[in-house]
Design a protein around this motif. Structure first.
Motif, PDB file in Angstrom:
ATOM      1  N   GLN A  63      47.853  64.770  90.800  1.00  0.00           N
ATOM      2  CA  GLN A  63      47.733  65.704  89.676  1.00  0.00           C
ATOM      3  C   GLN A  63      48.754  65.416  88.576  1.00  0.00           C
ATOM      4  OE1 GLN A  63      45.112  67.626  89.363  1.00  0.00           O
ATOM      5  NE2 GLN A  63      44.472  66.833  91.348  1.00  0.00           N
ATOM      6  N   THR A  64      49.962  65.000  88.960  1.00  0.00           N
ATOM      7  CA  THR A  64      50.984  64.642  87.970  1.00  0.00           C
ATOM      8  C   THR A  64      50.527  63.469  87.118  1.00  0.00           C
ATOM      9  OG1 THR A  64      52.794  65.470  89.336  1.00  0.00           O
ATOM     10  CG2 THR A  64      53.364  63.818  87.669  1.00  0.00           C
ATOM     11  N   HIS A  65      49.953  62.455  87.749  1.00  0.00           N
ATOM     12  CA  HIS A  65      49.490  61.288  86.984  1.00  0.00           C
ATOM     13  C   HIS A  65      48.290  61.632  86.102  1.00  0.00           C
ATOM     14  CE1 HIS A  65      52.318  58.367  88.367  1.00  0.00           C
ATOM     15  NE2 HIS A  65      52.090  58.692  89.618  1.00  0.00           N
ATOM     16  N   ILE A  66      47.423  62.514  86.571  1.00  0.00           N
ATOM     17  CA  ILE A  66      46.295  62.955  85.743  1.00  0.00           C
ATOM     18  C   ILE A  66      46.817  63.712  84.518  1.00  0.00           C
ATOM     19  CG2 ILE A  66      44.328  64.550  85.661  1.00  0.00           C
ATOM     20  CD1 ILE A  66      43.742  63.701  88.592  1.00  0.00           C
ATOM     21  N   LYS A  67      47.797  64.564  84.738  1.00  0.00           N
ATOM     22  CA  LYS A  67      48.400  65.326  83.635  1.00  0.00           C
ATOM     23  C   LYS A  67      49.075  64.373  82.640  1.00  0.00           C
ATOM     24  CE  LYS A  67      51.956  68.810  82.874  1.00  0.00           C
ATOM     25  NZ  LYS A  67      52.981  69.640  83.507  1.00  0.00           N
ATOM     26  N   ASN A  68      49.819  63.379  83.147  1.00  0.00           N
ATOM     27  CA  ASN A  68      50.458  62.391  82.269  1.00  0.00           C
ATOM     28  C   ASN A  68      49.430  61.614  81.458  1.00  0.00           C
ATOM     29  OD1 ASN A  68      52.976  63.106  83.202  1.00  0.00           O
ATOM     30  ND2 ASN A  68      53.231  61.307  84.502  1.00  0.00           N
ATOM     31  N   LEU A  69      48.332  61.270  82.095  1.00  0.00           N
ATOM     32  CA  LEU A  69      47.274  60.526  81.422  1.00  0.00           C
ATOM     33  C   LEU A  69      46.709  61.331  80.258  1.00  0.00           C
ATOM     34  CD1 LEU A  69      45.469  58.032  81.316  1.00  0.00           C
ATOM     35  CD2 LEU A  69      44.020  59.102  83.036  1.00  0.00           C
ATOM     36  N   GLU A  70      46.400  62.581  80.476  1.00  0.00           N
ATOM     37  CA  GLU A  70      45.879  63.433  79.402  1.00  0.00           C
ATOM     38  C   GLU A  70      46.910  63.617  78.296  1.00  0.00           C
ATOM     39  OE1 GLU A  70      42.720  64.414  78.919  1.00  0.00           O
ATOM     40  OE2 GLU A  70      42.415  63.106  80.665  1.00  0.00           O
ATOM     41  N   PHE A  71      48.164  63.772  78.692  1.00  0.00           N
ATOM     42  CA  PHE A  71      49.236  63.926  77.716  1.00  0.00           C
ATOM     43  C   PHE A  71      49.308  62.690  76.816  1.00  0.00           C
ATOM     44  CE2 PHE A  71      53.675  63.455  76.393  1.00  0.00           C
ATOM     45  CZ  PHE A  71      53.909  64.684  75.814  1.00  0.00           C
ATOM     46  N   LEU A  72      49.278  61.500  77.430  1.00  0.00           N
ATOM     47  CA  LEU A  72      49.352  60.255  76.652  1.00  0.00           C
ATOM     48  C   LEU A  72      48.153  60.089  75.727  1.00  0.00           C
ATOM     49  CD1 LEU A  72      50.691  57.802  79.363  1.00  0.00           C
ATOM     50  CD2 LEU A  72      51.863  58.470  77.252  1.00  0.00           C
ATOM     51  N   LYS A  73      46.973  60.427  76.225  1.00  0.00           N
ATOM     52  CA  LYS A  73      45.768  60.303  75.394  1.00  0.00           C
ATOM     53  C   LYS A  73      45.862  61.155  74.135  1.00  0.00           C
ATOM     54  CE  LYS A  73      42.269  59.314  78.934  1.00  0.00           C
ATOM     55  NZ  LYS A  73      41.095  59.891  79.608  1.00  0.00           N
ATOM     56  N   ASN A  74      46.479  62.318  74.238  1.00  0.00           N
ATOM     57  CA  ASN A  74      46.554  63.251  73.116  1.00  0.00           C
ATOM     58  C   ASN A  74      47.820  63.104  72.271  1.00  0.00           C
ATOM     59  OD1 ASN A  74      44.068  64.632  73.672  1.00  0.00           O
ATOM     60  ND2 ASN A  74      45.089  65.557  75.419  1.00  0.00           N
ATOM     61  N   LEU A  75      48.723  62.250  72.689  1.00  0.00           N
ATOM     62  CA  LEU A  75      49.998  62.103  72.010  1.00  0.00           C
ATOM     63  C   LEU A  75      49.861  61.302  70.719  1.00  0.00           C
ATOM     64  CD1 LEU A  75      53.067  62.517  72.058  1.00  0.00           C
ATOM     65  CD2 LEU A  75      53.239  60.446  73.445  1.00  0.00           C
ATOM     66  N   SER A  76      50.405  61.827  69.647  1.00  0.00           N
ATOM     67  CA  SER A  76      50.412  61.120  68.371  1.00  0.00           C
ATOM     68  C   SER A  76      51.498  60.051  68.404  1.00  0.00           C
ATOM     69  CB  SER A  76      50.693  62.097  67.224  1.00  0.00           C
ATOM     70  OG  SER A  76      50.906  61.371  66.032  1.00  0.00           O
ATOM     71  N   PHE A  77      51.125  58.853  68.045  1.00  0.00           N
ATOM     72  CA  PHE A  77      52.075  57.752  67.959  1.00  0.00           C
ATOM     73  C   PHE A  77      52.237  57.333  66.502  1.00  0.00           C
ATOM     74  CE2 PHE A  77      53.403  55.277  71.875  1.00  0.00           C
ATOM     75  CZ  PHE A  77      53.360  56.368  72.718  1.00  0.00           C
ATOM     76  N   GLU A  78      52.163  58.315  65.616  1.00  0.00           N
ATOM     77  CA  GLU A  78      52.322  58.025  64.189  1.00  0.00           C
ATOM     78  C   GLU A  78      53.740  57.532  63.914  1.00  0.00           C
ATOM     79  OE1 GLU A  78      49.925  58.161  61.770  1.00  0.00           O
ATOM     80  OE2 GLU A  78      48.578  58.504  63.452  1.00  0.00           O
TER      81      GLU A  78
END
Length: 147
Positions: A63-78
């Motif tokens: 569950q931690t890795h799934i949460k990290n994955l979603e976090f990274l997908k939505n993270l702005s890298f502007e």
């Protein structure tokens, strides 16, 4: 520095972690099932309780890795000029990605590590700009560039 490529790399690595954690969890569950007609004794209950704790830890890891994955997908890298969430910080020692915690890794012949905003190192770096420094655990990090 291509931040989108690095973000995609982090996402790929997190996908691999999700897959591996899920495989470990599934393997554990398959190897520790009990047939309904098996004889139970006092030791079986102790083993089941210990197994239940291991199962919970493995599930939490998935569950931690799934949460990290979603976090990274939505993270702005502007691009940014201050150290904040989504920044990649080039120091005199290592590149630090402000996102999720990762083990140190090499990318494009450079050493990187991911740091979450909850990490003490981030608290030392937060809102700093190029040329400033941060001393963490008696190690001085000089900020050379922020992407």
């Amino acid at each position: 520095m291509n931040k989108l490529e690095i973000k995609n790399y982090l996402i790929e690595q997190e996908f691999a972690q999700v897959d591996q954690s899920d495989l470990n969890y599934s393997s554990y569950l398959c190897g520790n099932g009990r047939a309904c007609d098996q004889v139970l004794d006092m030791g079986d209950d102790a083993q089941l309780n210990a197994g239940s704790e291991i199962s919970k830890k493995l599930d939490k890891h998935v569950q931690t890795h799934i949460k990290n994955l979603e976090f990274l997908k939505n993270l702005s890298f502007e691009p940014t000029s201050v150290i904040e969430l989504g920044a990649i910080v080039e120091t005199d020692k290592i590149f630090i990605i402000i996102s999720t915690a990762t083990k140190p890794f090499e990318y494009d012949n450079k050493q990187f590590v991911g740091v979450s905003i909850n990490a003490p190192l981030y608290k030392c770096l937060e809102n700093k700009t190029v040329g400033e420094e941060c001393i963490y655990n008696d190690v001085k990090f000089v900020i050379k560039n922020i992407y």
